[in-house]
Design a protein around this motif. Structure first.
Motif, PDB file in Angstrom:
ATOM      1  N   PHE A  45     112.160  57.927 -18.894  1.00 14.55           N
ATOM      2  CA  PHE A  45     113.481  58.125 -19.504  1.00 14.55           C
ATOM      3  C   PHE A  45     114.402  58.886 -18.548  1.00 14.55           C
ATOM      4  O   PHE A  45     115.590  58.578 -18.432  1.00 14.55           O
ATOM      5  CB  PHE A  45     113.362  58.924 -20.801  1.00 14.55           C
ATOM      6  CG  PHE A  45     112.736  58.170 -21.954  1.00 14.55           C
ATOM      7  CD1 PHE A  45     112.450  56.825 -21.867  1.00 14.55           C
ATOM      8  CD2 PHE A  45     112.440  58.828 -23.140  1.00 14.55           C
ATOM      9  CE1 PHE A  45     111.874  56.135 -22.929  1.00 14.55           C
ATOM     10  CE2 PHE A  45     111.870  58.150 -24.209  1.00 14.55           C
ATOM     11  CZ  PHE A  45     111.579  56.811 -24.098  1.00 14.55           C
TER      12      PHE A  45
ATOM     13  N   MET B 270     114.373  59.062 -15.283  1.00 10.29           N
ATOM     14  CA  MET B 270     114.829  58.201 -14.183  1.00 10.29           C
ATOM     15  C   MET B 270     115.943  57.265 -14.661  1.00 10.29           C
ATOM     16  O   MET B 270     116.964  57.076 -13.993  1.00 10.29           O
ATOM     17  CB  MET B 270     113.649  57.377 -13.648  1.00 10.29           C
ATOM     18  CG  MET B 270     114.006  56.423 -12.543  1.00 10.29           C
ATOM     19  SD  MET B 270     114.179  57.225 -10.947  1.00 10.29           S
ATOM     20  CE  MET B 270     112.483  57.118 -10.368  1.00 10.29           C
ATOM     21  N   ARG B 271     115.738  56.685 -15.844  1.00  8.99           N
ATOM     22  CA  ARG B 271     116.736  55.739 -16.352  1.00  8.99           C
ATOM     23  C   ARG B 271     118.051  56.456 -16.667  1.00  8.99           C
ATOM     24  O   ARG B 271     119.132  55.932 -16.415  1.00  8.99           O
ATOM     25  CB  ARG B 271     116.196  55.015 -17.590  1.00  8.99           C
ATOM     26  CG  ARG B 271     114.983  54.151 -17.262  1.00  8.99           C
ATOM     27  CD  ARG B 271     114.477  53.410 -18.453  1.00  8.99           C
ATOM     28  NE  ARG B 271     115.407  52.339 -18.832  1.00  8.99           N
ATOM     29  CZ  ARG B 271     115.198  51.511 -19.847  1.00  8.99           C
ATOM     30  NH1 ARG B 271     114.097  51.626 -20.579  1.00  8.99           N
ATOM     31  NH2 ARG B 271     116.079  50.575 -20.142  1.00  8.99           N
TER      32      ARG B 271
ATOM     33  N   LYS C  82     119.826  57.447 -13.299  1.00 13.08           N
ATOM     34  CA  LYS C  82     120.381  56.273 -12.598  1.00 13.08           C
ATOM     35  C   LYS C  82     121.642  55.775 -13.294  1.00 13.08           C
ATOM     36  O   LYS C  82     122.612  55.382 -12.637  1.00 13.08           O
ATOM     37  CB  LYS C  82     119.340  55.167 -12.507  1.00 13.08           C
ATOM     38  CG  LYS C  82     118.280  55.465 -11.455  1.00 13.08           C
ATOM     39  CD  LYS C  82     117.621  54.214 -10.946  1.00 13.08           C
ATOM     40  CE  LYS C  82     116.858  54.538  -9.675  1.00 13.08           C
ATOM     41  NZ  LYS C  82     116.359  53.333  -8.998  1.00 13.08           N
TER      42      LYS C  82
ATOM     43  N   PHE D  52     115.384  62.732  -5.700  1.00 14.15           N
ATOM     44  CA  PHE D  52     116.362  61.723  -6.120  1.00 14.15           C
ATOM     45  C   PHE D  52     117.695  61.977  -5.407  1.00 14.15           C
ATOM     46  O   PHE D  52     118.262  63.065  -5.490  1.00 14.15           O
ATOM     47  CB  PHE D  52     116.580  61.759  -7.636  1.00 14.15           C
ATOM     48  CG  PHE D  52     117.417  60.605  -8.133  1.00 14.15           C
ATOM     49  CD1 PHE D  52     116.826  59.392  -8.456  1.00 14.15           C
ATOM     50  CD2 PHE D  52     118.791  60.717  -8.259  1.00 14.15           C
ATOM     51  CE1 PHE D  52     117.589  58.317  -8.890  1.00 14.15           C
ATOM     52  CE2 PHE D  52     119.557  59.648  -8.697  1.00 14.15           C
ATOM     53  CZ  PHE D  52     118.954  58.450  -9.017  1.00 14.15           C
TER      54      PHE D  52
ATOM     55  N   ARG E   2     124.114  59.181  -5.611  1.00 15.93           N
ATOM     56  CA  ARG E   2     125.049  58.465  -4.751  1.00 15.93           C
ATOM     57  C   ARG E   2     126.505  58.687  -5.163  1.00 15.93           C
ATOM     58  O   ARG E   2     127.400  58.618  -4.334  1.00 15.93           O
ATOM     59  CB  ARG E   2     124.735  56.962  -4.784  1.00 15.93           C
ATOM     60  CG  ARG E   2     123.351  56.688  -4.238  1.00 15.93           C
ATOM     61  CD  ARG E   2     123.065  55.211  -4.044  1.00 15.93           C
ATOM     62  NE  ARG E   2     121.724  55.080  -3.495  1.00 15.93           N
ATOM     63  CZ  ARG E   2     120.642  54.882  -4.236  1.00 15.93           C
ATOM     64  NH1 ARG E   2     120.739  54.784  -5.540  1.00 15.93           N
ATOM     65  NH2 ARG E   2     119.460  54.791  -3.668  1.00 15.93           N
TER      66      ARG E   2
END
Lengths: 130, 315
Positions: free
Chosen positions: B44, B46-47, B50, B78, B81
């Motif tokens: 969760f 990571m999602r 992102k 992580f 960006r």
């Protein structure tokens, strides 16, 4: 694919490969770290699946389930995946029967995951095997 | 929408007139910071990060209280960006309320104009921050003093669908952006936020003449009553001080942990609900000139037990 994305994909592949090597040596913590780094660079169905297998192997079933489910969400057709016996659902089933630490409901969860992906279920293949 | 239609707008404006809240503008130079609370759940997390990172224009203060090392490690490797990771704090323990207070306090200390909370089970659609800004500005252009805005919208938690934004009666900690002043208000009153579902229904009936219809609180034909987690008090506190809680239309966020239709018996706010008016039946209850709802004192609250152990229904 632009240059940055290509670099990320290459880095992710390298990390993934290193993680698989650590998995083979049963270095699960190191493997999970490298799977994580690979996933941070580039997510694939197979990468999440391998991460989930590592979690399953160390009895972290809730994480394993989330990983398997997300892997399928990313690529329900599983076309892109290499076949690896260690990732086979049959192996996971055997594991779930062979270890007393595995909760009985994990078998049911795995069955459900397979049932949600009929193509895979019909072929009797692993969670990710193509 | 017609001016003659039932609306909470007049009630909102009269609360504003009485309380005179600080109207903050969302300017291009506004500093926006979100506190990301994490506690394990690698997939969760990571999602969530992102999807957050698909957009820039904000800072992230990552507050982790994990038991295991995977999520803390994720915070180290992580590479964001678009968002700017301003700082990471580890061992933020003590439960959800402690993490919320820690995040709000830290963002206020760092001087942000807008102070947000996001939990690690949110999936955000591209454009989520711009949609929040649009909802905030549209409401502000109608003269609404916004205290909190979110891109997570549940149909059952909307008071009224205005044109291009919703006025909401519940605003949890899952995804919310407060103005600095509204965040300070929450932090200063945090220990007094406890309300029962009955009190919440009473508050909105009294202030806005609205009978909240909340499917998750109804069992059979009966309304269930019970202590709620403290974040249920965020919105009543805002309204009681003249601030509104607004949301995007449609919702730009979904829950990773549960199916909202099955668990909350509602659905996410959809585009077709835009400008559709009041979302709950209105009732003929005369609104008092001054909000008479009092948030419980610390003493009263202590005698009622520790609500941080209550089920966190509003993520």
């Amino acid at each position: 694919m632009n240059l940055e994305a290509t670099k990320r994909a290459e880095l992710a592949r390298a990390k993934h490969q290193q993680a698989l090597e650590l998995m083979d040596k049963q270095h699960l913590d190191g493997a999970l770290r490298l799977f994580g780094e690979a996933l941070a660079q580039e997510e694939t169905c197979g990468r999440w699946n391998d991460w989930a297998v590592a979690q399953f192997t160390r009895n972290q079933f809730a994480d394993a389930e989330q990983g398997f489910r997300y892997a399928l969400e990313l690529d329900p057709s599983q076309r892109v995946l290499p076949e690896r016996p260690s990732r086979n659902l049959g192996d996971l089933r055997s594991l779930s029967h062979s270890t007393s630490k595995t909760p009985k409901h994990m078998e049911a969860i795995l069955q459900t995951i397979v049932a949600e992906a009929p193509e895979r279920g019909r072929r009797g293949r692993g969670i990710i095997a193509a | 929408m017609s001016a003659a239609w039932p609306s909470v707008f007049d009630g909102l404006k009269s609360l504003q007139a009485i309380r005179n809240p600080v109207a903050r503008r969302w300017a291009p130079e506004s500093k926006i910071g979100f506190s990301l609370s994490t506690r394990d759940r690698f997939v969760f997390t990571m999602r969530t990060i992102k999807s957050l990172d698909a957009e820039g224009g904000f800072d992230l203060v990552w507050n982790d209280g994990s038991e295991r090392n995977e999520v803390p490690e994720l915070s180290r490797f992580f590479a964001f960006r678009n968002a700017r990771l301003a700082e990471v704090n580890y061992a933020v323990k003590g439960g959800a309320d402690a993490a919320i207070c820690y995040g709000l306090r830290r963002l206020l200390e760092l001087g942000y104009d807008f102070v947000g909370l996001v939990e690690n089970d949110m999936l955000l659609a591209p454009g989520w921050l711009a949609a929040m800004r649009d909802a905030f500005e549209t409401a502000a252009n109608e003269g609404v003093v916004v205290g909190a805005v979110s891109a997570l919208g549940y149909q059952s938690r909307v008071l009224e669908y205005r044109k291009n934004y919703s006025i909401d009666w519940a605003r949890g900690a899952a995804l919310v952006l407060f103005t600095r002043e509204a965040a300070q208000l929450v932090l200063e009153n945090y220990s007094r936020l406890e309300m029962s579902s009955q009190q919440i229904r009473g508050f909105y009936a009294e202030q806005f003449g609205v009978a909240l219809h909340v499917p998750e609180w109804a069992v059979g034909g009966r309304w269930m009553d019970g202590p709620m987690t403290l974040d249920w008090g965020f919105a009543p506190l805002q309204y009681a001080n003249g601030y509104a809680c607004v949301g995007t239309i449609p919702s730009f966020a979904t829950d990773l942990e549960f199916d909202v239709r099955r668990v909350l018996r509602t659905d996410y706010v959809r585009a077709e609900q835009n400008a559709s008016g009041l979302a709950h039946p209105n009732i003929a209850v005369p609104s008092p000139a001054v909000p008479n709802f009092a948030f419980a004192t610390d003493e009263q609250r202590e005698s009622g037990g520790d609500s941080t152990h209550a089920a966190r229904v509003t993520p």
